[in-house]
Motif scaffolding. Structure first.
Motif, PDB file in Angstrom:
ATOM      1  N   GLN A   1       1.777  16.274   7.029  1.00 49.13           N
ATOM      2  CA  GLN A   1       2.964  15.255   7.297  1.00 49.13           C
ATOM      3  C   GLN A   1       2.939  14.104   6.293  1.00 49.13           C
ATOM      4  OE1 GLN A   1       2.277  14.533  11.548  1.00 49.13           O
ATOM      5  NE2 GLN A   1       3.838  15.732  12.165  1.00 49.13           N
ATOM      6  N   PHE A   2       1.837  13.610   5.946  1.00 46.47           N
ATOM      7  CA  PHE A   2       1.655  12.291   5.276  1.00 46.47           C
ATOM      8  C   PHE A   2       2.236  12.447   3.850  1.00 46.47           C
ATOM      9  CE2 PHE A   2      -1.918  12.260   8.157  1.00 46.47           C
ATOM     10  CZ  PHE A   2      -1.334  11.533   9.107  1.00 46.47           C
ATOM     11  N   ARG A   3       1.831  13.952   3.341  1.00 47.40           N
ATOM     12  CA  ARG A   3       2.329  14.051   1.934  1.00 47.40           C
ATOM     13  C   ARG A   3       3.784  14.453   1.826  1.00 47.40           C
ATOM     14  NH1 ARG A   3       1.845  19.373  -1.612  1.00 47.40           N
ATOM     15  NH2 ARG A   3       2.365  18.657  -3.679  1.00 47.40           N
ATOM     16  N   GLY A   4       4.150  15.280   2.918  1.00 48.36           N
ATOM     17  CA  GLY A   4       5.804  15.390   3.264  1.00 48.36           C
ATOM     18  C   GLY A   4       6.546  14.117   3.225  1.00 48.36           C
ATOM     19  N   ALA A   5       6.149  13.202   4.154  1.00 52.53           N
ATOM     20  CA  ALA A   5       6.649  11.964   4.080  1.00 52.53           C
ATOM     21  C   ALA A   5       6.852  11.292   2.702  1.00 52.53           C
ATOM     22  CB  ALA A   5       6.023  10.970   4.936  1.00 52.53           C
ATOM     23  N   GLU A   6       5.889  11.371   1.923  1.00 53.37           N
ATOM     24  CA  GLU A   6       5.776  10.707   0.627  1.00 53.37           C
ATOM     25  C   GLU A   6       7.027  11.242  -0.356  1.00 53.37           C
ATOM     26  OE1 GLU A   6       4.606   8.109  -0.531  1.00 53.37           O
ATOM     27  OE2 GLU A   6       2.666   7.589   0.658  1.00 53.37           O
ATOM     28  N   LEU A   7       6.872  12.711  -0.367  1.00 55.48           N
ATOM     29  CA  LEU A   7       7.981  13.447  -1.013  1.00 55.48           C
ATOM     30  C   LEU A   7       9.179  13.232  -0.465  1.00 55.48           C
ATOM     31  CD1 LEU A   7       5.860  16.913  -0.860  1.00 55.48           C
ATOM     32  CD2 LEU A   7       6.235  15.412  -2.924  1.00 55.48           C
ATOM     33  N   ILE A   8       9.448  13.090   0.845  1.00 54.02           N
ATOM     34  CA  ILE A   8      10.937  12.769   1.182  1.00 54.02           C
ATOM     35  C   ILE A   8      11.177  11.455   0.613  1.00 54.02           C
ATOM     36  CG2 ILE A   8      12.194  12.087   3.086  1.00 54.02           C
ATOM     37  CD1 ILE A   8      10.511  14.410   4.530  1.00 54.02           C
ATOM     38  N   ALA A   9      10.437  10.419   1.074  1.00 56.04           N
ATOM     39  CA  ALA A   9      10.658   9.027   0.442  1.00 56.04           C
ATOM     40  C   ALA A   9      11.054   8.857  -0.903  1.00 56.04           C
ATOM     41  CB  ALA A   9       9.799   8.126   0.910  1.00 56.04           C
ATOM     42  N   GLU A  10      10.370   9.541  -1.985  1.00 54.22           N
ATOM     43  CA  GLU A  10      10.443   9.826  -3.479  1.00 54.22           C
ATOM     44  C   GLU A  10      11.822  10.454  -3.743  1.00 54.22           C
ATOM     45  OE1 GLU A  10       8.325  11.507  -7.113  1.00 54.22           O
ATOM     46  OE2 GLU A  10       7.091  11.582  -5.397  1.00 54.22           O
ATOM     47  N   ARG A  11      12.009  11.798  -3.045  1.00 52.31           N
ATOM     48  CA  ARG A  11      13.101  12.267  -3.393  1.00 52.31           C
ATOM     49  C   ARG A  11      14.530  11.835  -3.006  1.00 52.31           C
ATOM     50  NH1 ARG A  11      17.153  14.060  -3.748  1.00 52.31           N
ATOM     51  NH2 ARG A  11      18.105  16.299  -3.970  1.00 52.31           N
ATOM     52  N   TRP A  12      14.446  10.789  -1.933  1.00 51.94           N
ATOM     53  CA  TRP A  12      15.553  10.179  -1.784  1.00 51.94           C
ATOM     54  C   TRP A  12      15.590   8.570  -1.790  1.00 51.94           C
ATOM     55  CZ3 TRP A  12      14.627  14.672   0.905  1.00 51.94           C
ATOM     56  CH2 TRP A  12      15.620  15.840   0.692  1.00 51.94           C
TER      57      TRP A  12
ATOM     58  N   PRO B   1       8.186  -8.062   9.531  1.00 51.90           N
ATOM     59  CA  PRO B   1       8.332  -7.553   8.144  1.00 51.90           C
ATOM     60  C   PRO B   1       6.822  -8.116   7.453  1.00 51.90           C
ATOM     61  CG  PRO B   1      10.492  -8.559   8.802  1.00 51.90           C
ATOM     62  CD  PRO B   1       9.446  -8.728  10.033  1.00 51.90           C
ATOM     63  N   GLU B   2       6.435  -9.262   7.730  1.00 51.39           N
ATOM     64  CA  GLU B   2       5.269  -9.739   7.182  1.00 51.39           C
ATOM     65  C   GLU B   2       4.064  -9.111   7.411  1.00 51.39           C
ATOM     66  OE1 GLU B   2       8.528 -12.220   7.275  1.00 51.39           O
ATOM     67  OE2 GLU B   2       7.258 -11.700   8.977  1.00 51.39           O
ATOM     68  N   ARG B   3       3.930  -8.859   8.900  1.00 46.39           N
ATOM     69  CA  ARG B   3       2.776  -7.993   9.291  1.00 46.39           C
ATOM     70  C   ARG B   3       2.778  -6.325   8.544  1.00 46.39           C
ATOM     71  NH1 ARG B   3      -0.959  -8.548  13.333  1.00 46.39           N
ATOM     72  NH2 ARG B   3      -1.747  -6.730  14.253  1.00 46.39           N
ATOM     73  N   LEU B   4       3.696  -5.862   8.507  1.00 47.48           N
ATOM     74  CA  LEU B   4       3.773  -4.462   8.125  1.00 47.48           C
ATOM     75  C   LEU B   4       3.659  -4.417   6.559  1.00 47.48           C
ATOM     76  CD1 LEU B   4       4.956  -3.997  10.829  1.00 47.48           C
ATOM     77  CD2 LEU B   4       6.635  -2.386   9.693  1.00 47.48           C
ATOM     78  N   ALA B   5       4.149  -5.673   5.836  1.00 47.13           N
ATOM     79  CA  ALA B   5       3.829  -5.405   4.597  1.00 47.13           C
ATOM     80  C   ALA B   5       2.475  -5.541   4.165  1.00 47.13           C
ATOM     81  CB  ALA B   5       4.850  -6.801   3.954  1.00 47.13           C
ATOM     82  N   GLY B   6       1.913  -6.327   4.966  1.00 48.31           N
ATOM     83  CA  GLY B   6       0.313  -6.609   4.699  1.00 48.31           C
ATOM     84  C   GLY B   6      -0.716  -5.040   5.223  1.00 48.31           C
ATOM     85  N   LEU B   7      -0.188  -4.145   5.260  1.00 45.61           N
ATOM     86  CA  LEU B   7      -0.877  -2.718   5.669  1.00 45.61           C
ATOM     87  C   LEU B   7      -1.046  -2.008   4.299  1.00 45.61           C
ATOM     88  CD1 LEU B   7       0.841  -1.514   9.034  1.00 45.61           C
ATOM     89  CD2 LEU B   7      -1.065  -2.674   8.884  1.00 45.61           C
ATOM     90  N   THR B   8      -2.237  -1.502   4.368  1.00 47.39           N
ATOM     91  CA  THR B   8      -2.614  -0.503   3.208  1.00 47.39           C
ATOM     92  C   THR B   8      -2.004   0.716   3.281  1.00 47.39           C
ATOM     93  OG1 THR B   8      -4.879  -1.718   2.888  1.00 47.39           O
ATOM     94  CG2 THR B   8      -4.494   0.447   1.826  1.00 47.39           C
ATOM     95  N   PRO B   9      -1.291   1.326   2.030  1.00 47.83           N
ATOM     96  CA  PRO B   9      -0.691   2.702   2.180  1.00 47.83           C
ATOM     97  C   PRO B   9      -1.648   3.888   2.448  1.00 47.83           C
ATOM     98  CG  PRO B   9      -0.114   1.476   0.348  1.00 47.83           C
ATOM     99  CD  PRO B   9      -1.274   0.373   0.743  1.00 47.83           C
ATOM    100  N   LEU B  10      -1.378   4.760   3.123  1.00 47.37           N
ATOM    101  CA  LEU B  10      -2.452   6.006   3.402  1.00 47.37           C
ATOM    102  C   LEU B  10      -3.012   6.502   2.134  1.00 47.37           C
ATOM    103  CD1 LEU B  10      -0.250   7.650   6.084  1.00 47.37           C
ATOM    104  CD2 LEU B  10      -2.125   5.994   6.433  1.00 47.37           C
ATOM    105  N   ARG B  11      -2.361   6.506   1.065  1.00 48.14           N
ATOM    106  CA  ARG B  11      -2.715   6.989  -0.500  1.00 48.14           C
ATOM    107  C   ARG B  11      -2.417   5.764  -1.319  1.00 48.14           C
ATOM    108  NH1 ARG B  11      -1.429  12.276  -0.892  1.00 48.14           N
ATOM    109  NH2 ARG B  11      -1.185  12.461   1.210  1.00 48.14           N
ATOM    110  N   ALA B  12      -3.433   5.842  -2.303  1.00 52.68           N
ATOM    111  CA  ALA B  12      -3.238   4.897  -3.403  1.00 52.68           C
ATOM    112  C   ALA B  12      -1.819   4.995  -4.245  1.00 52.68           C
ATOM    113  CB  ALA B  12      -4.298   4.883  -4.274  1.00 52.68           C
ATOM    114  N   GLY B  13      -1.068   4.006  -4.161  1.00 51.64           N
ATOM    115  CA  GLY B  13       0.120   3.836  -4.942  1.00 51.64           C
ATOM    116  C   GLY B  13       1.158   4.363  -3.993  1.00 51.64           C
ATOM    117  N   GLY B  14       1.069   4.905  -2.815  1.00 53.44           N
ATOM    118  CA  GLY B  14       2.046   5.338  -1.857  1.00 53.44           C
ATOM    119  C   GLY B  14       2.806   4.391  -1.173  1.00 53.44           C
ATOM    120  N   ARG B  15       3.776   5.039  -0.397  1.00 53.97           N
ATOM    121  CA  ARG B  15       5.033   4.117   0.171  1.00 53.97           C
ATOM    122  C   ARG B  15       4.593   4.236   1.963  1.00 53.97           C
ATOM    123  NH1 ARG B  15      10.617   5.415  -2.956  1.00 53.97           N
ATOM    124  NH2 ARG B  15       9.562   6.326  -4.888  1.00 53.97           N
ATOM    125  N   ILE B  16       3.982   5.117   2.393  1.00 53.13           N
ATOM    126  CA  ILE B  16       3.774   5.308   3.721  1.00 53.13           C
ATOM    127  C   ILE B  16       2.566   4.653   4.402  1.00 53.13           C
ATOM    128  CG2 ILE B  16       3.704   6.970   5.474  1.00 53.13           C
ATOM    129  CD1 ILE B  16       5.998   7.204   3.825  1.00 53.13           C
TER     130      ILE B  16
END
Length: 268
Positions: free
Chosen positions: A157-168, A217-232
């Motif tokens: 699911q994690f890779r799928g979410a990254e691919l969807i975010a990238e695609r659109w 927004p501030e709290r969410l922005a401080g979280l580490t992505p699930l993968r390096a360079g990712g958005r999720i």
């Protein structure tokens, strides 16, 4: 029997957080509470139910061996009421509703319950695969045909979410803004009592535990992505939750025979 299908009742448990108020409730008991509430609220006799179609993804441990049937029996319903469990992954309970409606629309059944349960505090995501592999069984995607088609690439699911975010072109900031607003709306609905009619208390839990008052927004922005360079991040993933829900689908004949009240706009 008729060619129309009506939703005549819908009820759910609160949605509990991992390790929260519903974590210790057996999945069959959680579902049973919902089934009992469904017939109590609608006035439909349990013995008249032609079938129960129950969705569940983690069909292992307490959710194995046809959790739909175990739930029906745990609810105290007659042993003559059948049940089956379906797995269409995250769409399992939605598929259960489609099957219930199709059975009524086809004229083969009059009164069908559709619903599902998932207690992820007890059965973590991916448990059927992990338990099987740990017991020495082959991986579900370990066959030759799969390898020839997809190779050894990651399927999650994690890779799928990254691919969807990238695609659109969905940026992290925009997704996090949506997440924050989702939490705000959910909290507002709970505080206004908008969900009270659909929720039945279980184990002392009366409202959804998932909406976070500290989602900013501030709290969410401080979280580490699930993968390096990712958005999720964890804030952009579905929560690990515990809950059950059920709806009652009836034919026109069943509505008349049992004095049921169709929900507004439920005719099909």
């Amino acid at each position: 029997m008729s060619g129309a299908a009506y939703v005549v009742g819908a009820v759910r448990s609160p949605v509990g957080r991992r390790g929260g108020g519903l974590a210790g409730v057996h999945p069959a008991d959680l579902g049973a509470r919902v089934l009992r509430a469904l017939v109590e609220r609608t006035g439909a006799p349990a013995e008249a139910v032609d079938d129960v179609v129950w969705g569940c993804v983690g069909q292992v441990g307490p959710q194995a061996s046809n959790i739909g049937r175990t739930t029906v029996l745990s609810a105290g319903w007659p042993e003559s009421v059948p049940a089956m469990t379906v797995d269409r992954q995250c769409g399992s309970s939605q598929q259960a509703l489609h099957l219930a409606a199709q059975a009524v629309l086809s004229g083969t059944q009059d009164l069908v319950v559709a619903g599902g349960v998932e207690v992820m505090s007890q059965v973590p995501i991916g448990s059927p695969t992990l338990v099987g592999v740990e017991a020495g069984m082959p991986h579900p995607r370990g066959g030759t045909g799969w390898a020839e088609r997809y190779g050894a690439q990651e399927v999650s699911q994690f890779r799928g979410a990254e691919l969807i975010a990238e695609r659109w072109g969905l940026g992290r900031a925009a997704m996090e803004a949506h997440a924050v607003e989702s939490h705000r709306r959910a909290r507002a609905a709970i505080e206004a009592g908008d969900l009270a009619d659909e929720v039945v208390p279980v184990a002392g839990v009366t409202a959804d535990e998932g909406p976070r008052p500290d989602a900013t927004p501030e709290r969410l922005a401080g979280l580490t992505p699930l993968r390096a360079g990712g958005r999720i991040t964890a804030a952009l993933a579905s929560q690990i939750s515990d809950g059950a829900a059920a709806v009652l689908v009836a034919s026109e004949d069943a509505v008349t025979r049992h004095g049921l009240t169709p929900s507004p706009g439920s005719t099909r």
